[in-house]
Design a protein around this motif. Structure first.
Motif, PDB file in Angstrom:
ATOM      1  N   ARG A 115     -28.619 104.313  58.101  1.00 55.47           N
ATOM      2  CA  ARG A 115     -26.760 103.994  56.880  1.00 55.47           C
ATOM      3  C   ARG A 115     -28.477 104.785  55.746  1.00 55.47           C
ATOM      4  O   ARG A 115     -28.943 104.252  55.915  1.00 55.47           O
ATOM      5  N   GLU A 117     -28.615 105.229  53.082  1.00 56.95           N
ATOM      6  CA  GLU A 117     -28.535 103.903  51.534  1.00 56.95           C
ATOM      7  C   GLU A 117     -29.676 103.910  50.873  1.00 56.95           C
ATOM      8  O   GLU A 117     -30.942 104.893  50.749  1.00 56.95           O
ATOM      9  N   ARG A 123     -32.321  96.426  52.402  1.00 56.07           N
ATOM     10  CA  ARG A 123     -31.257  97.021  52.509  1.00 56.07           C
ATOM     11  C   ARG A 123     -32.763  98.366  52.728  1.00 56.07           C
ATOM     12  O   ARG A 123     -33.610  99.015  52.379  1.00 56.07           O
ATOM     13  N   TYR A 124     -32.053  98.830  53.846  1.00 57.15           N
ATOM     14  CA  TYR A 124     -32.886  99.621  54.787  1.00 57.15           C
ATOM     15  C   TYR A 124     -31.895 100.602  54.946  1.00 57.15           C
ATOM     16  O   TYR A 124     -31.063 100.825  55.231  1.00 57.15           O
ATOM     17  N   PHE A 127     -32.401  99.382  59.233  1.00 55.50           N
ATOM     18  CA  PHE A 127     -32.122  98.110  59.582  1.00 55.50           C
ATOM     19  C   PHE A 127     -31.601  97.699  60.290  1.00 55.50           C
ATOM     20  O   PHE A 127     -31.512  99.112  61.739  1.00 55.50           O
ATOM     21  N   GLN A 129     -29.676  94.586  63.254  1.00 59.07           N
ATOM     22  CA  GLN A 129     -28.818  94.124  63.699  1.00 59.07           C
ATOM     23  C   GLN A 129     -28.717  93.081  64.751  1.00 59.07           C
ATOM     24  O   GLN A 129     -28.963  93.374  65.760  1.00 59.07           O
ATOM     25  N   ARG A 208     -11.152  97.461  48.980  1.00 57.99           N
ATOM     26  CA  ARG A 208     -12.993  97.105  48.651  1.00 57.99           C
ATOM     27  C   ARG A 208     -12.640  96.858  47.391  1.00 57.99           C
ATOM     28  O   ARG A 208     -14.005  96.369  46.729  1.00 57.99           O
ATOM     29  N   ARG A 261     -14.206  92.586  54.171  1.00 56.20           N
ATOM     30  CA  ARG A 261     -14.786  93.226  54.718  1.00 56.20           C
ATOM     31  C   ARG A 261     -14.892  94.518  53.845  1.00 56.20           C
ATOM     32  O   ARG A 261     -13.200  95.065  53.796  1.00 56.20           O
ATOM     33  N   THR A 283     -25.575  88.536  51.772  1.00 59.95           N
ATOM     34  CA  THR A 283     -24.529  88.189  53.009  1.00 59.95           C
ATOM     35  C   THR A 283     -25.348  88.942  53.330  1.00 59.95           C
ATOM     36  O   THR A 283     -25.965  89.559  53.761  1.00 59.95           O
ATOM     37  N   VAL A 284     -25.463  87.476  54.630  1.00 57.94           N
ATOM     38  CA  VAL A 284     -26.748  87.476  56.147  1.00 57.94           C
ATOM     39  C   VAL A 284     -26.232  87.630  56.949  1.00 57.94           C
ATOM     40  O   VAL A 284     -26.590  88.658  58.051  1.00 57.94           O
ATOM     41  N   LEU A 285     -24.907  87.597  56.885  1.00 53.24           N
ATOM     42  CA  LEU A 285     -23.649  87.464  58.607  1.00 53.24           C
ATOM     43  C   LEU A 285     -22.873  88.169  58.047  1.00 53.24           C
ATOM     44  O   LEU A 285     -21.812  87.558  57.044  1.00 53.24           O
ATOM     45  N   GLY A 286     -21.723  88.793  58.530  1.00 57.20           N
ATOM     46  CA  GLY A 286     -20.942  88.798  58.335  1.00 57.20           C
ATOM     47  C   GLY A 286     -19.511  89.280  59.530  1.00 57.20           C
ATOM     48  O   GLY A 286     -20.696  89.965  60.154  1.00 57.20           O
ATOM     49  N   ALA A 308     -21.836  90.152  62.971  1.00 52.61           N
ATOM     50  CA  ALA A 308     -23.297  91.384  62.637  1.00 52.61           C
ATOM     51  C   ALA A 308     -23.822  90.447  61.712  1.00 52.61           C
ATOM     52  O   ALA A 308     -23.463  89.823  60.837  1.00 52.61           O
ATOM     53  N   GLY A 310     -27.915  91.051  59.894  1.00 49.39           N
ATOM     54  CA  GLY A 310     -28.795  92.045  59.553  1.00 49.39           C
ATOM     55  C   GLY A 310     -30.278  90.806  59.583  1.00 49.39           C
ATOM     56  O   GLY A 310     -30.646  89.965  59.003  1.00 49.39           O
ATOM     57  N   ARG A 313     -32.846  90.583  57.033  1.00 53.28           N
ATOM     58  CA  ARG A 313     -32.541  89.327  55.616  1.00 53.28           C
ATOM     59  C   ARG A 313     -32.701  88.562  55.926  1.00 53.28           C
ATOM     60  O   ARG A 313     -33.518  87.121  55.831  1.00 53.28           O
TER      61      ARG A 313
HETATM   62  P1  ATP Z   1     -23.207  95.116  52.098  1.00 56.42           P
HETATM   63  O1  ATP Z   1     -22.694  94.891  51.193  1.00 56.42           O
HETATM   64  O2  ATP Z   1     -24.910  94.050  52.406  1.00 56.42           O
HETATM   65  O3  ATP Z   1     -23.769  95.808  52.396  1.00 56.42           O
HETATM   66  P2  ATP Z   1     -22.387  95.339  54.526  1.00 56.42           P
HETATM   67  O4  ATP Z   1     -20.654  95.210  53.959  1.00 56.42           O
HETATM   68  O5  ATP Z   1     -22.333  96.750  54.378  1.00 56.42           O
HETATM   69  O6  ATP Z   1     -22.890  94.421  53.163  1.00 56.42           O
HETATM   70  P3  ATP Z   1     -22.168  95.090  57.201  1.00 56.42           P
HETATM   71  O7  ATP Z   1     -22.071  96.188  57.473  1.00 56.42           O
HETATM   72  O8  ATP Z   1     -20.935  94.296  57.011  1.00 56.42           O
HETATM   73  O9  ATP Z   1     -22.198  94.910  55.448  1.00 56.42           O
HETATM   74  O10 ATP Z   1     -23.183  94.554  58.341  1.00 56.42           O
HETATM   75  C1  ATP Z   1     -23.709  92.846  58.313  1.00 56.42           C
HETATM   76  C2  ATP Z   1     -24.683  92.394  57.944  1.00 56.42           C
HETATM   77  O11 ATP Z   1     -25.991  93.286  57.981  1.00 56.42           O
HETATM   78  C3  ATP Z   1     -25.281  92.291  56.676  1.00 56.42           C
HETATM   79  O12 ATP Z   1     -24.606  91.473  56.701  1.00 56.42           O
HETATM   80  C4  ATP Z   1     -27.051  92.747  56.146  1.00 56.42           C
HETATM   81  O13 ATP Z   1     -26.910  91.473  56.592  1.00 56.42           O
HETATM   82  C5  ATP Z   1     -26.866  93.952  57.318  1.00 56.42           C
HETATM   83  N1  ATP Z   1     -27.488  94.686  56.447  1.00 56.42           N
HETATM   84  C6  ATP Z   1     -25.717  96.107  56.411  1.00 56.42           C
HETATM   85  N2  ATP Z   1     -26.063  96.840  56.350  1.00 56.42           N
HETATM   86  C7  ATP Z   1     -27.786  96.652  55.583  1.00 56.42           C
HETATM   87  C8  ATP Z   1     -28.817  97.934  55.148  1.00 56.42           C
HETATM   88  N3  ATP Z   1     -28.526  98.658  54.542  1.00 56.42           N
HETATM   89  N4  ATP Z   1     -30.775  97.046  54.978  1.00 56.42           N
HETATM   90  C9  ATP Z   1     -30.621  95.450  55.790  1.00 56.42           C
HETATM   91  N5  ATP Z   1     -29.443  95.077  56.263  1.00 56.42           N
HETATM   92  C10 ATP Z   1     -27.984  95.775  55.944  1.00 56.42           C
END
Ligand code: ATP
Ligand code: MG
Length: 437
Positions: A115, A117, A123-124, A127, A129, A208, A261, A283-286, A308, A310, A313
């Protein structure tokens, strides 16, 4: 000659080594063990997918599709995207391989995602999952099973302390649509109190705004209409069954009525495991239920739910990890015995109880003894000449259990019969194997 510039790593990527890599591998190994405990099958999937896989399923208005995807045209002119998440690719695979015949399927996968970002701690741009999905099960028991598994995973990683399961329902399609309409109306009435990002989301993705991280949005977002007032009876029953299942399994949860979400395809259950130990990246798991996704990809209506997490994290939260050390160091200080030392190390690796073995062959032979001692290995085996015999000298403590098989294996490999003599070397209790050639 002009000095050659060493290319740098791509921004937002990580080279992992040592403890960082060991923590990462520990998370993956623990996930692989736990998902098997629950009967989830593994998957290996492509990192590249046709762009439509994500643009159709995630929704054009989501952050991921509108701002974060790595999309390029390949040499054949096709639009390709590096996967930014797993779920859409799994749904694509489910349809293109005709896996409907196996439904319900419990699937798991892990690997890199991409991604674009702003890189920061946790945040990478590349990354990783771990991901678990149940496709083809409409029962709330599937949501419960996934949450119980996630809870066990966090416990086995030893990071459940300070991590809370936040749970919400987004209702079924009629509930969600009614709530959405109410939100658009409400946010329109409070337009001047919203951030620019949220104004842009207002029509396309108003849910959102509820989880906006911009402090300007928080007061308006916090006072917004809640889903509860719009839930159909069916949606209420579904949510009730999920929470009852969690209670029965002893999984602690809290309601977060503002939890939505980021992606458009969610219905019913939405959840996040959140910690306060990682700052803004808490957020570690969602995950949640995404009954509409497979239809968005042109498939039949198919209920599905998943999550999923990260890996980076999770790995940051893991307290400490036993350093990955070898059990045995084999060395010789006499270069003419090098080949023998190699054979001894192979014998130990192939023993009835194979031990992690390092054959020390670098540096000055005179220094190898000191190096072996300093290595922290549980044992060191020194290959030596004793008068007219060769010897394998065990230094340091040895687990008695593995002593005899190890000796036998070594003597078998060397084709010599050993006599065992107890001896004291360097103040350590030791034995010597003397082989008569
Ligand atoms: P955030 O709000 O932190 O951007 P997200 O809603 O975009 O999270 P999800 O798409 O639900 O994240 O991805 C599930 C998990 O993947 C996140 O909870 C996080 O642990 C991890 N994750 C998401 N984006 C990144 C990233 N750019 N770098 C590292 N870990 C990530
Ligand atoms: Mg994100």
């Amino acid at each position: 000659m002009a000095k050659i510039q060493t290319p740098q790593a791509v921004r937002g990527t990580q080279d992992m080594f040592g403890e960082t890599e060991e923590r990462f591998a520990h998370v993956v190994a623990t996930f692989e063990r736990v998902r098997r405990l629950y009967g989830f099958k593994g998957l290996q999937l492509p990192v590249i997918e046709p762009t439509a896989v994500f643009s159709r399923s995630l929704g054009e208005a989501t952050d991921v599709v509108s701002k974060e995807m790595y999309t390029f045209e390949d040499r054949g002119g096709d639009s390709i995207t590096l996967r930014p998440e797993f779920t859409a690719g799994i749904a694509r695979a489910y349809l293109t391989n005709g896996w409907q015949q196996f439904a319900p399927m419990k699937l798991s996968v892990h690997g890199p995602l991409f991604r674009y970002e702003r890189p920061q701690k946790g945040r990478y741009r590349q990354f990783h999952q771990i991901d678990a999905e149940i496709i083809g099960a409409a029962e709330p028991a599937a949501d419960v099973e996934l949450l119980v598994m996630a809870d066990q995973l966090l416990k086995e990683l030893g990071i459940d302390d300070g991590v809370t399961l936040q749970l919400n329902t987004l209702g079924d399609t009629p509930s969600r649509d009614a709530w959405r309409t109410a939100l658009v109306g409400y946010f329109n009435d409070h337009k001047n109190a919203l951030s620019e990002d949220s104004l842009a989301r207002l029509e396309k993705n108003p849910l959102r705004i509820l989880d906006s991280k911009d402090p300007k949005d928080r007061p308006v977002a916090d006072a917004a209409p809640v889903i509860d007032d719009y839930l159909s009876g069916e949606a209420q029953d579904f949510f009730g069954a999920v929470t009852a299942g969690l209670d029965a399994a002893g999984v602690a949860w809290t309601r977060n009525a503002a939890l939505v979400r980021g992606l458009d395809y969610y219905r019913h259950t939405a959840f996040e495991f959140v910690t306060d130990r990682l700052g803004a990246q808490g957020t570690v798991l969602g995950g949640g239920r995404y009954d509409g996704l497979i239809e968005n990809l042109g498939g039949p209506a198919t209920p599905a739910v998943g999550w999923a997490a990260g890996i980076e994290r999770l790995a940051m939260l893991v307290e400490s990890i036993a350093a990955d050390r070898v059990d045995v160091i084999v060395f010789t200080e006499q270069t003419e015995l090098d080949r023998l030392a190699l054979q001894v190390s192979e014998a130990v690796r192939h023993g009835p109880r194979p031990l992690r073995t390092e054959y020390l062959y670098t540096g000055s032979p005179k220094k190898r003894y000191l190096k072996a001692k300093a290595s922290g290995a549980w044992r060191a085996l020194s290959v030596e000449r004793h008068e007219n015999a060769i010897g394998v000298v065990r230094l340091r403590d040895l687990n008695v259990m593995s002593e005899r098989p190890m000796r036998n294996k070594i003597s078998e490999a060397l084709g010599v019969q050993f006599e065992f003599q107890e001896t004291e070397i360097d103040n350590a209790y030791s034995w010597i194997l003397i082989g008569k050639k």
